[in-house]
Design a protein around this motif. Structure first.
Motif, PDB file in Angstrom:
ATOM      1  N   ALA A 315       0.823  -1.215   0.000  1.00  0.00           N
ATOM      2  CA  ALA A 315       0.000   0.000   0.000  1.00  0.00           C
ATOM      3  C   ALA A 315       0.858   1.267   0.000  1.00  0.00           C
ATOM      4  O   ALA A 315       0.432   2.306  -0.489  1.00  0.00           O
ATOM      5  N   TRP A 316       2.053   1.154   0.547  1.00  0.00           N
ATOM      6  CA  TRP A 316       2.942   2.329   0.587  1.00  0.00           C
ATOM      7  C   TRP A 316       3.771   2.457  -0.688  1.00  0.00           C
ATOM      8  O   TRP A 316       4.491   3.438  -0.875  1.00  0.00           O
ATOM      9  N   ARG A 317       3.694   1.451  -1.538  1.00  0.00           N
ATOM     10  CA  ARG A 317       4.508   1.464  -2.766  1.00  0.00           C
ATOM     11  C   ARG A 317       3.676   1.619  -4.030  1.00  0.00           C
ATOM     12  O   ARG A 317       4.178   2.098  -5.042  1.00  0.00           O
ATOM     13  N   GLN A 318       2.444   1.149  -3.981  1.00  0.00           N
ATOM     14  CA  GLN A 318       1.572   1.150  -5.146  1.00  0.00           C
ATOM     15  C   GLN A 318       0.206   1.732  -4.796  1.00  0.00           C
ATOM     16  O   GLN A 318      -0.291   1.429  -3.705  1.00  0.00           O
ATOM     17  N   PRO A 319      -0.446   2.510  -5.630  1.00  0.00           N
ATOM     18  CA  PRO A 319       0.003   2.998  -6.947  1.00  0.00           C
ATOM     19  C   PRO A 319       0.988   4.168  -6.842  1.00  0.00           C
ATOM     20  O   PRO A 319       1.627   4.502  -7.831  1.00  0.00           O
ATOM     21  N   VAL A 320       1.091   4.777  -5.655  1.00  0.00           N
ATOM     22  CA  VAL A 320       2.043   5.873  -5.494  1.00  0.00           C
ATOM     23  C   VAL A 320       3.134   5.388  -4.550  1.00  0.00           C
ATOM     24  O   VAL A 320       2.833   4.774  -3.512  1.00  0.00           O
ATOM     25  N   ASP A 321       4.374   5.647  -4.863  1.00  0.00           N
ATOM     26  CA  ASP A 321       5.465   5.250  -3.972  1.00  0.00           C
ATOM     27  C   ASP A 321       5.603   6.312  -2.867  1.00  0.00           C
ATOM     28  O   ASP A 321       6.356   7.280  -2.999  1.00  0.00           O
ATOM     29  N   LEU A 322       4.874   6.091  -1.788  1.00  0.00           N
ATOM     30  CA  LEU A 322       4.839   7.078  -0.698  1.00  0.00           C
ATOM     31  C   LEU A 322       6.177   7.141   0.038  1.00  0.00           C
ATOM     32  O   LEU A 322       6.556   8.190   0.553  1.00  0.00           O
ATOM     33  N   VAL A 323       6.884   6.008   0.074  1.00  0.00           N
ATOM     34  CA  VAL A 323       8.183   5.986   0.751  1.00  0.00           C
ATOM     35  C   VAL A 323       9.174   6.872  -0.001  1.00  0.00           C
ATOM     36  O   VAL A 323       9.888   7.687   0.601  1.00  0.00           O
ATOM     37  N   ALA A 324       9.178   6.748  -1.332  1.00  0.00           N
ATOM     38  CA  ALA A 324      10.074   7.584  -2.139  1.00  0.00           C
ATOM     39  C   ALA A 324       9.708   9.057  -1.985  1.00  0.00           C
ATOM     40  O   ALA A 324      10.587   9.921  -1.900  1.00  0.00           O
TER      41      ALA A 324
END
Ligand code: FES
Length: 593
Positions: A315-324
């Motif tokens: 969920a933190w990587r897809q669809p938006v990479d929130l970690v990045a």
């Protein structure tokens, strides 16, 4: 006939006792059972220490007195129990003079505080709820300061389990709100905190001590090392580094910064619990004294290095990479704070909170950056984040699944911990403390991911001047109605409306907080309910009696209403202990009711 002293009461003649085997002495004191057994006379409190059944109805065999209610057994001579859950029976001196039996009616100990401290230690060691409750009551009645009791329990918890946990978190959360609780509630709060610590330590291996390094590296190196060891999950190295920082005399703010920098190497680790535990360990030290830092603070390291970060979650990587997105923004923080350094009177907390509730993560991060540029300090960001997270709870839609309450709760308590830690770290050395602000970025993303919980949003009562005139008006009736709502399941909206009614009429927020605390303390509350209450009280303290403060207490009330009522078994234990300690005869009371 003269009594041996004023403290003695006549039980009867020795001949009568020999014939009857037992006598009960009544008076202004607690009832005393006098027993004749194999040529000796014994005197004990006639109330079974377990639940008050009259021991005169028990049986004696081979020097052992057995209560006939739950069959606890006691050594007749010492009163000591063979069944630890029942507690020891207080005994009293007996004198036979001129053929008459006299008993001393005063059961008191020479040093009451020391006696009850030892009883608390026994109760904690064996996880005995009734003993803990009595010891808590006894210590408070003996005038032992609340902070001293919290210290005893906290140090027990730190030494008898390999790591900080739920118990110590509950203890600290409840200790934090002791100042706003009436005396009776303080007893319950300390009892709940202690029983949860004891339960969590039960059967656990004790903690193994570790030592600081022999050298004293500079603070920047220690901070760097702590991050390094956290990244590679090297617990022993991280603990020794932290112990070295403590031994080197790091201030609480410096320790907070070092641990926060290490903790935020992972995003929203263990759904926020890891960071919340760290904050609670700091708050615990505020309560019990920083001289215990080496005993308490390293207990958070195990979970910190082992915690699973959100970067491992889809969920933190897809669809938006929130970690990045967080990493990219974190690299800009130092420059942003430098740009905002000139204007320290930023007051856009509520407006920023509304932006944090948006549905575009890039815009959310931009709003945070803009606030920093405009002069917001790290703690300001934390306050906005905590308020936004409280609004998620306050607007939690009733169409969600019940388990979703915990998603909203996790973000709120995490955000509160971020706020508290950033406040502790302060702004004195912002250039070296910016790493800790990653906690705000992570919290903002966790809040974004929980946006579905407000679709559709629940209405917040009291907004726009709503008076709620169909509800009671005086504070006592509102409080009673609120507790009545918590007596029934799914009274979430009614509880929210009653909180709004109380506050919009200008009644005392402290009285409302005391009612909410009572609602938690009478239940067998879950871990999250304690966290929610305490975080709500903290955040209300930051906002005061404002619209935002009302929203925060509404969030607390809605969460509590969704998790009430429970069996209230712990309250029953606490009540039994309280009545036994006050000298009541529970069995007779029960029979006459
Ligand atoms: S064993 Fe005596 S009251 Fe329970």
């Amino acid at each position: 006939m003269d009594a041996p002293s004023k403290e003695f009461a006549l039980a009867g003649s020795l001949e009568e006792l020999k014939i009857k085997g037992r006598l009960v002495v009544h008076g202004g004191h607690r009832p005393i059972l006098v027993i004749y057994d194999r040529g000796r006379v014994f005197a004990l409190d006639n109330r079974c220490p377990h639940m008050g059944f009259p021991l005169e109805r028990g049986s004696v065999e081979d020097g052992i007195l057995t209560c006939h209610w739950h069959h606890a057994r006691f050594d007749l001579e010492s009163g000591c129990t063979f069944d630890l859950w029942a507690d020891d029976v207080p005994i009293c001196p007996v004198e036979v003079r001129n053929g008459d039996v006299w008993v001393k009616t005063n059961f008191t100990h020479a040093d009451l505080a020391a006696h009850w401290r030892q009883r608390l230690a026994n109760g904690l060691a064996h996880n005995l709820g009734l003993i803990i409750a009595k010891a808590m009551h006894g210590q408070l009645a003996a005038g032992v300061p609340q902070a001293e009791i919290v210290r005893e329990v906290a140090l027990f918890g730190a030494q008898n389990r390999d790591g900080w946990g739920v118990g110590l978190t509950i203890l600290t959360a409840l200790a934090n709100i002791l100042p706003v609780l009436p005396e009776e509630e303080a007893y319950l709060a300390l009892f709940h905190g202690a029983r949860r610590v004891a339960a969590e330590c039960d059967g656990e291996a004790p903690r193994r001590e570790r030592a600081p390094l022999g050298s004293r590296p500079d603070p920047a190196a220690l901070k760097r090392w702590l991050r390094r060891w956290t990244n590679v999950r090297h617990r022993e190295a991280a603990e020794r580094t932290l112990l070295t920082a403590i031994a080197a005399g790091f201030s609480p703010a410096e320790l907070a910064d070092a641990l926060f920098a290490a903790e935020t190497e992972r995003a929203f680790a263990d759904t926020g619990h890891s960071l919340d535990f760290i904050n609670k360990a700091f708050e615990c030290l505020d309560l019990v004294g920083w001289q215990h830092a080496a005993a308490l603070l390293p207990t958070v390291v195990g979970q910190m290095v082992a915690a699973r970060g959100a970067e491992e979650s889809t969920a933190w990587r897809q669809p938006v990479d929130l970690v990045a997105l967080c990493e990219e923004s974190a690299s800009e923080l130092a420059d942003l704070f430098a740009a905002g350094r000139g204007s320290r009177d930023w007051s856009g907390h509520a407006a920023l909170a509304q932006e944090l509730l948006g549905d575009d993560p890039a815009r959310i991060v931009d709003a945070l950056k803009e606030a920093i540029r405009a002069g917001a300090a790290p703690a300001d960001l934390g306050q906005s984040l905590a308020y936004a997270a409280a609004l998620r709870v306050a607007r939690f839609g009733n169409a969600n699944e019940h388990a979703d309450w915990e998603t909203a709760h996790h973000v709120f308590t995490y955000a509160n911990a971020v706020h508290q830690m950033l406040t502790r770290i302060g702004t004195a050395d912002i250039d070296t403390h910016v790493t800790a602000v990653r906690g705000v970025l992570h919290g903002a993303m966790a809040l974004y991911l929980a946006r579905y919980l407000n679709v559709p949003p629940a209405r917040i009562p009291g907004d726009g001047g709503e008076q709620l005139d169909d509800l009671p008006a005086d504070p006592e009736t509102i409080g009673a109605a609120l507790l009545d709502a918590f007596d029934r399941q799914r009274q979430v909206d009614l509880a929210a409306s009653l909180v709004a009614r109380h506050l919009t009429l200008g009644h005392s927020p402290q009285a409302l907080i005391a009612t909410l605390a009572h609602a938690v303390l009478r239940e067998d509350a879950g871990f999250h309910a304690y966290q929610m209450l305490e975080a709500g009280v903290r955040q209300f303290g930051a906002w005061g009696d404002t619209d935002e403060g009302r929203h925060i207490l509404i969030a607390v009330a809605r969460y509590l209403a969704a998790h009430s009522p429970t069996e209230r078994a712990s309250l029953q234990t606490a009540d039994i202990a309280r009545r036994l300690m006050r000298g009541g005869e529970l069995h007779q009371e029960a029979g006459s009711s």
